[in-house]
Design a protein around this motif. Sequence first.
Motif, mmCIF file in Angstrom:
data_model
loop_
_atom_site.group_PDB
_atom_site.id
_atom_site.type_symbol
_atom_site.label_atom_id
_atom_site.label_comp_id
_atom_site.label_asym_id
_atom_site.label_seq_id
_atom_site.Cartn_x
_atom_site.Cartn_y
_atom_site.Cartn_z
ATOM 1 N N LEU A 11 13.400 8.054 -4.234
ATOM 2 C CA LEU A 11 12.518 8.322 -5.361
ATOM 3 C C LEU A 11 11.304 9.132 -4.918
ATOM 4 C CD1 LEU A 11 12.489 4.954 -7.359
ATOM 5 C CD2 LEU A 11 13.112 7.197 -8.256
ATOM 6 N N PHE A 12 10.710 8.711 -3.806
ATOM 7 C CA PHE A 12 9.503 9.373 -3.331
ATOM 8 C C PHE A 12 9.790 10.825 -2.938
ATOM 9 C CE2 PHE A 12 6.059 9.931 -0.060
ATOM 10 C CZ PHE A 12 5.034 9.991 -0.992
ATOM 11 N N LEU A 13 10.900 11.051 -2.238
ATOM 12 C CA LEU A 13 11.242 12.409 -1.825
ATOM 13 C C LEU A 13 11.494 13.310 -3.029
ATOM 14 C CD1 LEU A 13 13.598 11.765 1.237
ATOM 15 C CD2 LEU A 13 11.288 12.718 1.274
ATOM 16 N N VAL A 14 12.239 12.803 -3.998
ATOM 17 C CA VAL A 14 12.547 13.632 -5.168
ATOM 18 C C VAL A 14 11.288 13.888 -5.993
ATOM 19 C CG1 VAL A 14 13.889 13.746 -7.299
ATOM 20 C CG2 VAL A 14 14.927 12.824 -5.228
ATOM 21 N N ILE A 15 10.409 12.886 -6.092
ATOM 22 C CA ILE A 15 9.150 13.073 -6.819
ATOM 23 C C ILE A 15 8.308 14.147 -6.154
ATOM 24 C CG2 ILE A 15 6.937 11.977 -7.330
ATOM 25 C CD1 ILE A 15 9.036 11.245 -9.313
ATOM 26 N N LEU A 16 8.253 14.132 -4.820
ATOM 27 C CA LEU A 16 7.495 15.161 -4.109
ATOM 28 C C LEU A 16 8.066 16.552 -4.362
ATOM 29 C CD1 LEU A 16 6.745 13.495 -0.636
ATOM 30 C CD2 LEU A 16 5.170 13.864 -2.537
ATOM 31 N N VAL A 17 9.392 16.656 -4.340
ATOM 32 C CA VAL A 17 10.020 17.954 -4.607
ATOM 33 C C VAL A 17 9.752 18.393 -6.042
ATOM 34 C CG1 VAL A 17 12.226 19.162 -4.785
ATOM 35 C CG2 VAL A 17 11.803 17.625 -2.853
ATOM 36 N N SER A 18 9.776 17.443 -6.977
ATOM 37 C CA SER A 18 9.572 17.794 -8.386
ATOM 38 C C SER A 18 8.175 18.328 -8.653
ATOM 39 C CB SER A 18 9.840 16.574 -9.275
ATOM 40 O OG SER A 18 8.822 15.590 -9.124
ATOM 41 N N GLU A 19 7.201 18.016 -7.772
ATOM 42 C CA GLU A 19 5.841 18.522 -7.954
ATOM 43 C C GLU A 19 5.815 20.049 -7.956
ATOM 44 O OE1 GLU A 19 2.731 16.874 -8.199
ATOM 45 O OE2 GLU A 19 3.936 15.122 -8.675
ATOM 46 N N THR A 20 6.780 20.674 -7.282
ATOM 47 C CA THR A 20 6.793 22.140 -7.190
ATOM 48 C C THR A 20 7.281 22.801 -8.470
ATOM 49 O OG1 THR A 20 9.039 22.183 -6.262
ATOM 50 C CG2 THR A 20 7.212 21.968 -4.720
ATOM 51 N N PHE A 21 7.791 22.014 -9.413
ATOM 52 C CA PHE A 21 8.358 22.600 -10.632
ATOM 53 C C PHE A 21 7.371 22.644 -11.790
ATOM 54 C CE2 PHE A 21 12.147 21.167 -8.317
ATOM 55 C CZ PHE A 21 12.906 22.314 -8.359
ATOM 56 N N TYR A 22 6.203 22.037 -11.625
ATOM 57 C CA TYR A 22 5.236 22.053 -12.721
ATOM 58 C C TYR A 22 4.715 23.470 -12.939
ATOM 59 C CZ TYR A 22 5.172 16.976 -12.934
ATOM 60 O OH TYR A 22 5.538 15.663 -13.095
ATOM 61 N N GLY A 78 0.804 -1.211 0.000
ATOM 62 C CA GLY A 78 0.000 0.000 0.000
ATOM 63 C C GLY A 78 0.837 1.260 0.000
ATOM 64 N N PHE A 79 1.966 1.227 0.694
ATOM 65 C CA PHE A 79 2.820 2.415 0.764
ATOM 66 C C PHE A 79 3.662 2.557 -0.506
ATOM 67 C CE2 PHE A 79 2.049 1.269 5.247
ATOM 68 C CZ PHE A 79 1.379 2.425 5.625
ATOM 69 N N THR A 80 4.105 1.442 -1.079
ATOM 70 C CA THR A 80 4.820 1.534 -2.358
ATOM 71 C C THR A 80 3.891 2.006 -3.465
ATOM 72 O OG1 THR A 80 6.226 -0.314 -1.645
ATOM 73 C CG2 THR A 80 6.298 0.276 -3.967
ATOM 74 N N GLY A 81 2.604 1.649 -3.353
ATOM 75 C CA GLY A 81 1.629 2.107 -4.337
ATOM 76 C C GLY A 81 1.516 3.618 -4.385
ATOM 77 N N ILE A 82 1.791 4.289 -3.262
ATOM 78 C CA ILE A 82 1.786 5.760 -3.257
ATOM 79 C C ILE A 82 2.847 6.284 -4.216
ATOM 80 C CG2 ILE A 82 2.062 7.819 -1.821
ATOM 81 C CD1 ILE A 82 1.316 6.053 0.598
ATOM 82 N N LEU A 83 4.035 5.698 -4.141
ATOM 83 C CA LEU A 83 5.123 6.109 -5.029
ATOM 84 C C LEU A 83 4.772 5.825 -6.480
ATOM 85 C CD1 LEU A 83 8.004 7.036 -5.656
ATOM 86 C CD2 LEU A 83 8.805 4.750 -5.030
#
Length: 371
Positions: free
Chosen positions: A347-358, A295-300
């Motif tokens: 991966l999850f941390l960098v993906i979250l940070v990348s959300e701010t660049f859209y 369930g937690f990997t599914g978030i990523l």
Amino acid sequence: MADTTETPGITVRPSLTADLLDRIGRSAEHVVIPLLALIVSGCLFSLFLLALGKSPVDFLSLVWRGGFGTSFSWQNTLVRSAPLIFTALCVAIPARLGLVIIGGEGALVLGGFAAAAIAIPMIDWAPGFLLLGVMALAAMVAGGLWIGCVGALRHYRGVNETIASLLMFYIAVSILNFFVEGALRDPSDPNKPSTRPIGSDNMIGAIPGTDVHWGLPVGVVLCVLLYLLMNRTTFGFAAQIAGGNLRAAQAQGLPVGRLVVVSCALAGACAGLTGFFEVAAIHGKANASLIAGYGFTGILVSFLARHNPLVIVPVAIFLGGIAASGGLIQRRMDLPDATVLVLQGLLFLVILVSETFYGRFSIFKPRSRTR
């Protein structure tokens, strides 16, 4: 008539051209930024390996060999990918309404327990197809009600859905432990508290010629159906309106509360279906093995796929391959099996940070030109 710009032999509609360029830009942005996030994650993880005195090249080679290099590796990867598809859908569907549900593991656990519990009185008399059908229905209902409650709490009581779904995961685990270690415990298994096995004759078999169970094709079909639901129906359009601007949706008279609860219930049913396949295709009974972190990997998976049901499938296979290579990495590089969890965390941390660049890069924005 629409405004046009005429050139010799060519008639251009600026509004249509700008709209097309805007769509192309947004599509490119949704591909480029996640790819850059993957590259940055890989670089950071390489630094982590170098600090441990390990070779990033060897690690990458073992990931390829353990996850995708052989037929056995592929089958192992696909088996691990199936639950990730369902749990990623549990995150992706509510995300269309701006909800962040991270408690899909709770719906998975409760769905698996409900499937095993309802099978106990039916094992001795029900035919296999009926037993499995009732188990699947029970799992989806249990998961749907569980996450549906999160949606109801969010809309009607203003409870943060992220915190509520996470806390309800621990409640689901407690419910599982209470019954598995108590009233529904199988006395013939003194070592590990479990429910009564459903029997090998009632287990879901593998796809002919493989060791991959039927949960994988069911997950792929479900991704297609939910994509059509959220992108080609009035329900999906209304959900996107509510997710984009709640006040505008309410002003237009859209049933926001029903949209939230139904979307969360659909999401929970997907996670509950994961529990069903874990019981009926893997374990044969409900026990603590259901708490495997899918369930937690599914978030990523969902965030990396930008909550697109169709993209969830290849992303789940990608992360499933990384997980499948964990044992080989442990043996060959003398690293703990949890090393792949470190990679997933980065991966999850960098993906979250990348959300701010859209929306911040002008290269992805169309430029109106007038002559």
